[in-house]
Design a protein around this motif. Structure first.
Motif, PDB file in Angstrom:
ATOM      1  N   SER A  37       0.822  -1.221   0.000  1.00  0.00           N
ATOM      2  CA  SER A  37       0.000   0.000   0.000  1.00  0.00           C
ATOM      3  C   SER A  37       0.856   1.272   0.000  1.00  0.00           C
ATOM      4  CB  SER A  37      -0.941  -0.002   1.199  1.00  0.00           C
ATOM      5  OG  SER A  37      -0.236  -0.230   2.389  1.00  0.00           O
ATOM      6  N   TYR A  38       2.116   1.158   0.450  1.00  0.00           N
ATOM      7  CA  TYR A  38       2.951   2.363   0.502  1.00  0.00           C
ATOM      8  C   TYR A  38       3.494   2.744  -0.884  1.00  0.00           C
ATOM      9  CZ  TYR A  38       5.654   5.938   2.892  1.00  0.00           C
ATOM     10  OH  TYR A  38       6.149   7.143   3.330  1.00  0.00           O
ATOM     11  N   LYS A  39       3.488   1.790  -1.810  1.00  0.00           N
ATOM     12  CA  LYS A  39       3.937   2.118  -3.172  1.00  0.00           C
ATOM     13  C   LYS A  39       3.071   3.226  -3.764  1.00  0.00           C
ATOM     14  CE  LYS A  39       5.876  -2.218  -4.852  1.00  0.00           C
ATOM     15  NZ  LYS A  39       5.586  -3.380  -5.683  1.00  0.00           N
ATOM     16  N   ARG A  40       1.793   3.192  -3.459  1.00  0.00           N
ATOM     17  CA  ARG A  40       0.894   4.234  -3.980  1.00  0.00           C
ATOM     18  C   ARG A  40       1.245   5.593  -3.366  1.00  0.00           C
ATOM     19  NH1 ARG A  40      -3.838   6.134  -1.938  1.00  0.00           N
ATOM     20  NH2 ARG A  40      -5.115   7.314  -3.405  1.00  0.00           N
ATOM     21  N   VAL A  41       1.535   5.580  -2.063  1.00  0.00           N
ATOM     22  CA  VAL A  41       1.921   6.822  -1.382  1.00  0.00           C
ATOM     23  C   VAL A  41       3.181   7.392  -2.038  1.00  0.00           C
ATOM     24  CG1 VAL A  41       2.636   7.813   0.836  1.00  0.00           C
ATOM     25  CG2 VAL A  41       0.935   5.971   0.781  1.00  0.00           C
ATOM     26  N   MET A  42       4.151   6.498  -2.295  1.00  0.00           N
ATOM     27  CA  MET A  42       5.403   6.940  -2.903  1.00  0.00           C
ATOM     28  C   MET A  42       5.174   7.427  -4.331  1.00  0.00           C
ATOM     29  SD  MET A  42       7.682   6.704  -0.651  1.00  0.00           S
ATOM     30  CE  MET A  42       9.376   6.220  -0.828  1.00  0.00           C
ATOM     31  N   ARG A  43       4.294   6.752  -5.060  1.00  0.00           N
ATOM     32  CA  ARG A  43       4.020   7.175  -6.441  1.00  0.00           C
ATOM     33  C   ARG A  43       3.441   8.590  -6.460  1.00  0.00           C
ATOM     34  NH1 ARG A  43       0.240   3.515  -8.119  1.00  0.00           N
ATOM     35  NH2 ARG A  43      -1.486   4.947  -7.814  1.00  0.00           N
ATOM     36  N   GLU A 188       8.416  -8.020  -1.848  1.00  0.00           N
ATOM     37  CA  GLU A 188       8.146  -6.862  -2.716  1.00  0.00           C
ATOM     38  C   GLU A 188       9.257  -5.815  -2.680  1.00  0.00           C
ATOM     39  OE1 GLU A 188       3.814  -5.281  -3.249  1.00  0.00           O
ATOM     40  OE2 GLU A 188       4.002  -6.073  -1.229  1.00  0.00           O
ATOM     41  N   CYS A 189       9.805  -5.570  -1.467  1.00  0.00           N
ATOM     42  CA  CYS A 189      10.763  -4.474  -1.308  1.00  0.00           C
ATOM     43  C   CYS A 189      12.004  -4.674  -2.193  1.00  0.00           C
ATOM     44  CB  CYS A 189      11.169  -4.347   0.146  1.00  0.00           C
ATOM     45  SG  CYS A 189       9.774  -4.037   1.230  1.00  0.00           S
ATOM     46  N   ARG A 190      12.413  -5.942  -2.383  1.00  0.00           N
ATOM     47  CA  ARG A 190      13.621  -6.195  -3.175  1.00  0.00           C
ATOM     48  C   ARG A 190      13.482  -5.692  -4.604  1.00  0.00           C
ATOM     49  NH1 ARG A 190      13.313 -11.244  -0.855  1.00  0.00           N
ATOM     50  NH2 ARG A 190      12.858 -12.302  -2.821  1.00  0.00           N
ATOM     51  N   ILE A 197      14.475   4.953  -0.618  1.00  0.00           N
ATOM     52  CA  ILE A 197      14.006   6.103   0.171  1.00  0.00           C
ATOM     53  C   ILE A 197      12.768   5.758   0.994  1.00  0.00           C
ATOM     54  CG2 ILE A 197      14.967   7.908  -1.320  1.00  0.00           C
ATOM     55  CD1 ILE A 197      12.173   8.127  -2.606  1.00  0.00           C
ATOM     56  N   CYS A 198      12.461   4.469   1.091  1.00  0.00           N
ATOM     57  CA  CYS A 198      11.228   4.083   1.772  1.00  0.00           C
ATOM     58  C   CYS A 198      11.482   3.728   3.237  1.00  0.00           C
ATOM     59  CB  CYS A 198      10.619   2.877   1.060  1.00  0.00           C
ATOM     60  SG  CYS A 198       9.217   2.216   1.968  1.00  0.00           S
ATOM     61  N   PRO A 199      10.764   4.353   4.163  1.00  0.00           N
ATOM     62  CA  PRO A 199      10.986   4.057   5.582  1.00  0.00           C
ATOM     63  C   PRO A 199      10.514   2.665   5.989  1.00  0.00           C
ATOM     64  CG  PRO A 199       9.138   5.581   5.310  1.00  0.00           C
ATOM     65  CD  PRO A 199       9.746   5.398   3.961  1.00  0.00           C
TER      66      PRO A 199
HETATM   67  S1  SF4 Z   1      10.226  -0.521  -0.349  1.00  0.00           S
HETATM   68 FE1  SF4 Z   1       8.774  -2.069   0.383  1.00  0.00          FE
HETATM   69  S2  SF4 Z   1       7.493  -1.049   1.886  1.00  0.00           S
HETATM   70 FE2  SF4 Z   1       8.521   0.545   0.679  1.00  0.00          FE
HETATM   71  S3  SF4 Z   1       7.112   1.078  -0.954  1.00  0.00           S
HETATM   72 FE3  SF4 Z   1       8.474  -0.490  -1.736  1.00  0.00          FE
HETATM   73  S4  SF4 Z   1       7.450  -2.433  -1.381  1.00  0.00           S
HETATM   74 FE4  SF4 Z   1       6.472  -0.886  -0.090  1.00  0.00          FE
END
Ligand code: SF4
Length: 207
Positions: A37-43, A188-190, A197-199
């Motif tokens: 769900s944070y990918k959308r916030v980052m986008r 997913e994070c990999r 830059i994602c906390p």
């Molecule tokens: S790094 Fe991980 S937690 Fe952060 S936006 Fe990407 S998938 Fe989500």
């Protein structure tokens, strides 16, 4: 101008045309519902970081376009846009998606949906949970009774039929809008464009 450069400019133009929609906080994509769900916030904050021009993505585009053109004469529609409005806690959101392949009944109602997935090899535990969920969301939104996931790799061409099952789209929208699933899957994070830059990034000790 070389062909790679032309391809890059075409992808860049497509991306620019989608930028306004991608940064509209009222827009949620079907793919957002089945991923972190944070990918959308980052986008929304860093949209340019989501632009990627890589051979694997170009290959994926070619497979989608090629299958679409091969099957068009057999009654399949390709890249079919779908859109629904939802009100969540008084705010309007527009859920948007694009169905890879769709076939209709004689009465025009959607009957079968196919989601195409390309990769270097058939993923373990195929079909993948988030792919099944994505297909089921499209089945729920269109009322299609049959759904298939088609995995295309250099040496495998495998389809899985997915049974329809009701999906609580509003619950998934809430998880996404209120950022309750960051990440949705540990792996997913990999592969995430925002990982540096994602906390919330879970990258492991040596990453
Ligand atoms: S790094 Fe991980 S937690 Fe952060 S936006 Fe990407 S998938 Fe989500």
């Amino acid at each position: 101008m070389g062909i790679v450069s032309e391809l890059y400019k075409a992808k860049q133009r497509d991306f620019s045309e989608r930028l306004r929609e991608m940064t509209d906080p009222r827009v949620v994509y079907v793919t957002d519902l089945v991923s972190c769900s944070y990918k959308r916030v980052m986008r929304l904050q860093f949209p340019l970081l989501s632009f990627r021009f890589e051979p694997s993505l170009v290959l994926g585009d070619l497979v989608h376009a090629g299958l679409g053109s091969l099957l068009a004469s057999r009654g399949w529609e390709t890249e079919v846009p779908i859109e629904r409005k939802y009100i969540i806690d008084g705010e309007e959101y527009i859920l948007k998606g694009r169905i890879d392949l769709l076939k209709r009944n004689d009465d025009g109602k959607p009957h079968t949906i196919v989601e195409i997935k390309t990769s270097r090899e058939l993923p373990e535990n195929s079909p993948r949970e988030h792919h099944i969920m994505q297909l089921r969301i499209y089945m729920e939104l269109t009322g299609a009774k049959r759904g298939y996931l088609l995995y295309v790799t250099p040496d495998r061409l495998v389809e899985f039929e997915v049974e329809p099952s009701s999906v609580d789209v509003e619950a998934l929208l809430r998880e996404t809008i209120y950022n309750l699933r960051a990440p949705r899957y540990d792996w997913e994070c990999r592969y995430c464009s925002y990982r540096k830059i994602c906390p919330f990034a879970r990258l492991g000790r040596h990453s």
